[in-house]
Scaffold this motif. Structure first.
Motif, PDB file in Angstrom:
ATOM      1  N   MET A   1      36.448 -80.983  84.386  1.00  0.00           N
ATOM      2  CA  MET A   1      36.467 -79.748  84.235  1.00  0.00           C
ATOM      3  C   MET A   1      35.814 -78.963  85.585  1.00  0.00           C
ATOM      4  SD  MET A   1      35.795 -78.273  80.346  1.00  0.00           S
ATOM      5  CE  MET A   1      34.414 -79.662  80.207  1.00  0.00           C
ATOM      6  N   LEU A   2      36.447 -77.987  85.983  1.00  0.00           N
ATOM      7  CA  LEU A   2      35.914 -77.319  87.404  1.00  0.00           C
ATOM      8  C   LEU A   2      35.310 -75.913  86.660  1.00  0.00           C
ATOM      9  CD1 LEU A   2      38.510 -77.927  89.916  1.00  0.00           C
ATOM     10  CD2 LEU A   2      36.544 -79.259  89.518  1.00  0.00           C
ATOM     11  N   LEU A   3      34.067 -75.712  86.834  1.00  0.00           N
ATOM     12  CA  LEU A   3      33.560 -74.350  86.696  1.00  0.00           C
ATOM     13  C   LEU A   3      33.679 -73.538  88.101  1.00  0.00           C
ATOM     14  CD1 LEU A   3      30.541 -73.367  84.772  1.00  0.00           C
ATOM     15  CD2 LEU A   3      30.658 -72.189  86.776  1.00  0.00           C
ATOM     16  N   GLU A   4      34.522 -72.589  87.886  1.00  0.00           N
ATOM     17  CA  GLU A   4      34.577 -71.513  89.177  1.00  0.00           C
ATOM     18  C   GLU A   4      34.268 -70.238  88.908  1.00  0.00           C
ATOM     19  OE1 GLU A   4      38.837 -72.523  90.232  1.00  0.00           O
ATOM     20  OE2 GLU A   4      38.109 -74.140  91.320  1.00  0.00           O
ATOM     21  N   LEU A   5      34.375 -69.520  90.003  1.00  0.00           N
ATOM     22  CA  LEU A   5      33.959 -68.280  89.757  1.00  0.00           C
ATOM     23  C   LEU A   5      34.688 -67.315  88.940  1.00  0.00           C
ATOM     24  CD1 LEU A   5      33.394 -67.533  93.706  1.00  0.00           C
ATOM     25  CD2 LEU A   5      31.334 -67.733  91.846  1.00  0.00           C
ATOM     26  N   PRO A   6      34.469 -66.217  88.339  1.00  0.00           N
ATOM     27  CA  PRO A   6      34.981 -65.483  87.588  1.00  0.00           C
ATOM     28  C   PRO A   6      36.337 -64.684  88.210  1.00  0.00           C
ATOM     29  CG  PRO A   6      33.027 -64.440  87.899  1.00  0.00           C
ATOM     30  CD  PRO A   6      32.933 -65.815  88.646  1.00  0.00           C
TER      31      PRO A   6
ATOM     32  N   PHE B   1      33.364 -85.418  79.071  1.00  0.00           N
ATOM     33  CA  PHE B   1      34.011 -84.910  80.292  1.00  0.00           C
ATOM     34  C   PHE B   1      33.295 -84.824  81.667  1.00  0.00           C
ATOM     35  CE2 PHE B   1      34.885 -82.472  76.419  1.00  0.00           C
ATOM     36  CZ  PHE B   1      36.250 -82.601  76.386  1.00  0.00           C
ATOM     37  N   VAL B   2      33.843 -85.243  82.803  1.00  0.00           N
ATOM     38  CA  VAL B   2      33.193 -84.929  83.825  1.00  0.00           C
ATOM     39  C   VAL B   2      33.384 -83.262  84.303  1.00  0.00           C
ATOM     40  CG1 VAL B   2      33.351 -85.254  86.577  1.00  0.00           C
ATOM     41  CG2 VAL B   2      33.879 -87.210  84.615  1.00  0.00           C
ATOM     42  N   ILE B   3      32.168 -82.961  84.828  1.00  0.00           N
ATOM     43  CA  ILE B   3      32.130 -81.457  85.162  1.00  0.00           C
ATOM     44  C   ILE B   3      31.652 -81.160  86.190  1.00  0.00           C
ATOM     45  CG2 ILE B   3      31.413 -79.098  84.451  1.00  0.00           C
ATOM     46  CD1 ILE B   3      31.084 -80.059  81.505  1.00  0.00           C
ATOM     47  N   ILE B   4      32.278 -80.554  87.295  1.00  0.00           N
ATOM     48  CA  ILE B   4      31.953 -80.056  88.572  1.00  0.00           C
ATOM     49  C   ILE B   4      31.836 -78.431  88.684  1.00  0.00           C
ATOM     50  CG2 ILE B   4      32.616 -80.371  91.116  1.00  0.00           C
ATOM     51  CD1 ILE B   4      34.381 -82.852  89.965  1.00  0.00           C
TER      52      ILE B   4
ATOM     53  N   GLY C   1      36.245 -79.085  75.433  1.00  0.00           N
ATOM     54  CA  GLY C   1      35.779 -78.878  76.987  1.00  0.00           C
ATOM     55  C   GLY C   1      35.231 -77.671  77.241  1.00  0.00           C
ATOM     56  N   GLY C   2      35.824 -76.471  76.363  1.00  0.00           N
ATOM     57  CA  GLY C   2      35.345 -75.236  76.439  1.00  0.00           C
ATOM     58  C   GLY C   2      33.964 -75.304  75.954  1.00  0.00           C
ATOM     59  N   ARG C   3      33.511 -75.947  75.037  1.00  0.00           N
ATOM     60  CA  ARG C   3      32.230 -75.823  74.442  1.00  0.00           C
ATOM     61  C   ARG C   3      31.378 -76.513  75.560  1.00  0.00           C
ATOM     62  NH1 ARG C   3      30.510 -78.201  70.706  1.00  0.00           N
ATOM     63  NH2 ARG C   3      32.236 -79.835  70.396  1.00  0.00           N
ATOM     64  N   CYS C   4      31.921 -77.387  76.148  1.00  0.00           N
ATOM     65  CA  CYS C   4      30.652 -78.111  76.979  1.00  0.00           C
ATOM     66  C   CYS C   4      30.470 -77.301  78.223  1.00  0.00           C
ATOM     67  CB  CYS C   4      31.424 -79.659  77.295  1.00  0.00           C
ATOM     68  SG  CYS C   4      31.241 -80.751  75.916  1.00  0.00           S
ATOM     69  N   LEU C   5      31.714 -76.654  78.663  1.00  0.00           N
ATOM     70  CA  LEU C   5      31.559 -75.898  79.889  1.00  0.00           C
ATOM     71  C   LEU C   5      30.725 -74.701  79.563  1.00  0.00           C
ATOM     72  CD1 LEU C   5      32.569 -76.000  82.615  1.00  0.00           C
ATOM     73  CD2 LEU C   5      34.276 -74.415  82.177  1.00  0.00           C
ATOM     74  N   VAL C   6      30.503 -74.090  78.526  1.00  0.00           N
ATOM     75  CA  VAL C   6      29.642 -73.113  78.298  1.00  0.00           C
ATOM     76  C   VAL C   6      28.193 -73.471  78.173  1.00  0.00           C
ATOM     77  CG1 VAL C   6      28.781 -71.624  76.317  1.00  0.00           C
ATOM     78  CG2 VAL C   6      31.145 -71.788  76.743  1.00  0.00           C
ATOM     79  N   ALA C   7      27.881 -74.950  77.649  1.00  0.00           N
ATOM     80  CA  ALA C   7      26.639 -75.328  77.727  1.00  0.00           C
ATOM     81  C   ALA C   7      26.118 -75.944  79.089  1.00  0.00           C
ATOM     82  CB  ALA C   7      26.732 -76.728  76.958  1.00  0.00           C
ATOM     83  N   PHE C   8      27.123 -76.079  80.021  1.00  0.00           N
ATOM     84  CA  PHE C   8      26.913 -76.352  81.382  1.00  0.00           C
ATOM     85  C   PHE C   8      26.763 -74.943  82.062  1.00  0.00           C
ATOM     86  CE2 PHE C   8      28.863 -77.204  85.849  1.00  0.00           C
ATOM     87  CZ  PHE C   8      27.708 -78.006  86.144  1.00  0.00           C
ATOM     88  N   ALA C   9      27.340 -73.962  81.908  1.00  0.00           N
ATOM     89  CA  ALA C   9      27.109 -72.597  82.583  1.00  0.00           C
ATOM     90  C   ALA C   9      25.802 -72.004  82.005  1.00  0.00           C
ATOM     91  CB  ALA C   9      28.089 -71.551  82.024  1.00  0.00           C
ATOM     92  N   ALA C  10      25.142 -72.577  80.835  1.00  0.00           N
ATOM     93  CA  ALA C  10      23.920 -72.091  80.485  1.00  0.00           C
ATOM     94  C   ALA C  10      22.907 -73.119  81.265  1.00  0.00           C
ATOM     95  CB  ALA C  10      23.891 -72.245  79.032  1.00  0.00           C
ATOM     96  N   PHE C  11      23.158 -74.353  81.496  1.00  0.00           N
ATOM     97  CA  PHE C  11      22.297 -74.975  82.283  1.00  0.00           C
ATOM     98  C   PHE C  11      22.115 -74.452  83.715  1.00  0.00           C
ATOM     99  CE2 PHE C  11      22.434 -78.531  85.281  1.00  0.00           C
ATOM    100  CZ  PHE C  11      21.175 -79.246  85.017  1.00  0.00           C
TER     101      PHE C  11
END
Length: 261
Positions: free
Chosen positions: A49-54, A15-18, A79-89
């Motif tokens: 995936m886009l990580l956006e504000l809650p 995934f590309v994550i932004i 993708g959800g698992r990767c985004l969680v790892a990205f949020a922790a990063f």
């Protein structure tokens, strides 16, 4: 514009994550998302995936997912698992997360290098002579085959994905072979990618529940081997179906870069 991106993979599902908390990208820019996912003319990925504000006080962030064709898609488990790892990063979370995706709210936890992602409850599994159908955040057709390693997943998967009763809406298609008690191998043709992927989180979840439903296993913890690695699914059977469903596996940052948009 120079766009900063991150590349993550979860058992080969990439995934590309932004980080889009500052709304640097419009969610309507589907042509750009398709180009970024293109393996020849862009970065290359199964999805973006886009990580956006809650959206509310309970959440840590919002997940927005696009298939590699650029269209916003249904839920993606890996993708959800990767985004969680990205949020922790990023420091958005530590080891626990609550977030909203297109299929609703999810909880997750990072333990011992693995991401535990809670999936939506499943109340209905349709059983047919040749296959099962269920929705685990995305629609999945599940069928047992022999000699999976040599199976023509791409061509047969494409035919099922586009045929009756799915047609244009389509379904992901999972081909499964039993390898042992509570252990299965699966290969998945993914709609939106329109090809086989190395792993599919919602597909693995669908396979685990299907194998339990058809009594191919009596374990409420199932291990699934995908071409990209091994995942686990745990769940509880209830009178209303299946609850406390967790997709468990690794999520790895591969690289960070900039691309000209």
């Amino acid at each position: 514009m120079n766009l900063t991106f991150y590349k993550y993979q979860g058992t080969g599902n990439d995934f590309v994550i932004i980080d889009n908390r500052q709304a640097v990208l419009s969610k309507n820019n589907t042509k750009l998302f398709a180009r970024l996912c293109d393996r020849k003319f862009g970065i290359g990925a199964d999805g973006l995936m886009l990580l956006e504000l809650p959206q509310n006080e309970e959440d840590d962030f919002t997940m927005v997912y696009f298939n590699s064709d650029g269209n916003e898609s249904s839920m993606c488990g890996n993708g959800g698992r990767c985004l969680v790892a990205f949020a922790a990063f990023l420091g958005v979370i530590r080891d626990k997360a609550t977030f909203t995706a297109i299929d609703g709210k999810h909880k997750a936890e990072i333990k011992d290098g693995l991401v535990y992602l809670q999936m939506q409850n499943v109340s209905e599994i349709e059983k047919y002579d040749s296959h099962l159908f269920l929705d685990t955040g995305s629609p999945h057709h599940v069928t047992m085959v022999d000699d999976l390693i040599h199976y023509d997943v791409t061509n047969i998967g494409r035919k099922i994905r586009n045929g009756a009763p799915y047609f244009e809406t389509g379904s992901n298609v999972n081909f499964v072979e039993k390898k042992g008690e509570g252990l299965f191998a699966v290969r998945t043709y993914e709609r939106g990618v329109e090809d086989e992927t190395l792993s599919c989180g919602t597909g693995v979840t669908a396979v685990a529940l299907s194998m339990y439903t058809t009594k191919m296993t009596n374990k409420e913890e199932v291990s699934i081997k995908t071409p990209g690695g091994e995942l686990r699914v745990t769940f509880k059977e209830t009178k209303n179906g299946y609850e406390d469903i967790f997709l468990i596996g690794p999520a790895e940052q591969v690289f960070k870069g900039e691309i000209i948009c």
